[in-house]
Motif scaffolding. Sequence first.
Motif, mmCIF file in Angstrom:
data_model
loop_
_atom_site.group_PDB
_atom_site.id
_atom_site.type_symbol
_atom_site.label_atom_id
_atom_site.label_comp_id
_atom_site.label_asym_id
_atom_site.label_seq_id
_atom_site.Cartn_x
_atom_site.Cartn_y
_atom_site.Cartn_z
ATOM 1 N N PRO A 61 119.833 -83.068 30.638
ATOM 2 C CA PRO A 61 120.958 -83.956 30.328
ATOM 3 C C PRO A 61 121.110 -85.106 31.332
ATOM 4 C CG PRO A 61 121.613 -81.670 30.051
ATOM 5 C CD PRO A 61 120.240 -81.664 30.636
ATOM 6 N N GLU A 62 120.855 -84.826 32.614
ATOM 7 C CA GLU A 62 120.965 -85.895 33.616
ATOM 8 C C GLU A 62 119.889 -86.960 33.399
ATOM 9 O OE1 GLU A 62 120.413 -82.584 34.890
ATOM 10 O OE2 GLU A 62 122.557 -82.160 34.882
ATOM 11 N N GLU A 63 118.665 -86.503 33.097
ATOM 12 C CA GLU A 63 117.584 -87.450 32.855
ATOM 13 C C GLU A 63 117.852 -88.269 31.599
ATOM 14 O OE1 GLU A 63 113.708 -85.151 34.741
ATOM 15 O OE2 GLU A 63 114.347 -84.655 32.698
ATOM 16 N N ALA A 64 118.379 -87.641 30.573
ATOM 17 C CA ALA A 64 118.691 -88.350 29.330
ATOM 18 C C ALA A 64 119.770 -89.406 29.572
ATOM 19 C CB ALA A 64 119.147 -87.367 28.262
ATOM 20 N N LYS A 65 120.753 -89.062 30.394
ATOM 21 C CA LYS A 65 121.825 -90.015 30.695
ATOM 22 C C LYS A 65 121.270 -91.205 31.471
ATOM 23 C CE LYS A 65 126.433 -90.250 32.695
ATOM 24 N NZ LYS A 65 127.483 -89.514 33.410
ATOM 25 N N ALA A 68 119.287 -93.418 29.128
ATOM 26 C CA ALA A 68 120.159 -94.205 28.253
ATOM 27 C C ALA A 68 120.760 -95.390 29.011
ATOM 28 C CB ALA A 68 121.260 -93.329 27.679
ATOM 29 N N ILE A 69 121.160 -95.169 30.258
ATOM 30 C CA ILE A 69 121.718 -96.256 31.067
ATOM 31 C C ILE A 69 120.659 -97.325 31.311
ATOM 32 C CG2 ILE A 69 122.587 -96.822 33.371
ATOM 33 C CD1 ILE A 69 124.036 -94.096 33.330
ATOM 34 N N GLN A 70 119.442 -96.895 31.637
ATOM 35 C CA GLN A 70 118.358 -97.844 31.886
ATOM 36 C C GLN A 70 118.020 -98.617 30.612
ATOM 37 O OE1 GLN A 70 117.023 -98.570 34.892
ATOM 38 N NE2 GLN A 70 115.972 -100.217 33.824
ATOM 39 N N GLN A 71 118.018 -97.947 29.475
ATOM 40 C CA GLN A 71 117.737 -98.619 28.210
ATOM 41 C C GLN A 71 118.801 -99.659 27.903
ATOM 42 O OE1 GLN A 71 114.971 -98.287 26.207
ATOM 43 N NE2 GLN A 71 115.840 -100.041 25.157
#
Length: 162
Positions: A61-65, A68-71
């Motif tokens: 979940p941390e990596e996905a967040k 998403a922020i980087q995207q």
Amino acid sequence: MKTPILAATALLLYTSAYAQYSATSLTRKVVPQQQQPAQPARPQYAAPAQQAPAAPRELTPEEAKKAAIQQNKNDIKQFDFYKRRAEEGSDDAQYQLGIRYLTGKGTERNEKLGREWLAKASTKGHLQAKKQLGELGPEAVQPATAPTVGATAAPAPTPLKK
């Protein structure tokens, strides 16, 4: 004494080498060679065998967040880039900017601005912009609002004298 021995040795080596050459060449002529079956031509360079790509692992979940922020940051940077290029007159950038306004990618979703940028690209001959405008159909008609009570109409502009 050395000279005749050297000469005899050289002559012996020469004749044995010639005899071996002659025997080989005569054998080729006399004994028919077996025909090798025809093999298909191989390319000079064979590409190495490629491995199948590994299946992507699931993100925490941390990596996905973070992803998403980087995207989102990348989308904003791309939007700014396309906006600058569109204002300079690039029809492709105008098309990309129109699509980004329509989808809300990198900015707030705004159909009116999206249509305007697509129309600008379309007038410059961008085929995808024309196609996209055709798919969007006619612009939705906004209902006219009634004037508020007590509001006065703006005076008509006076014509300029020549």
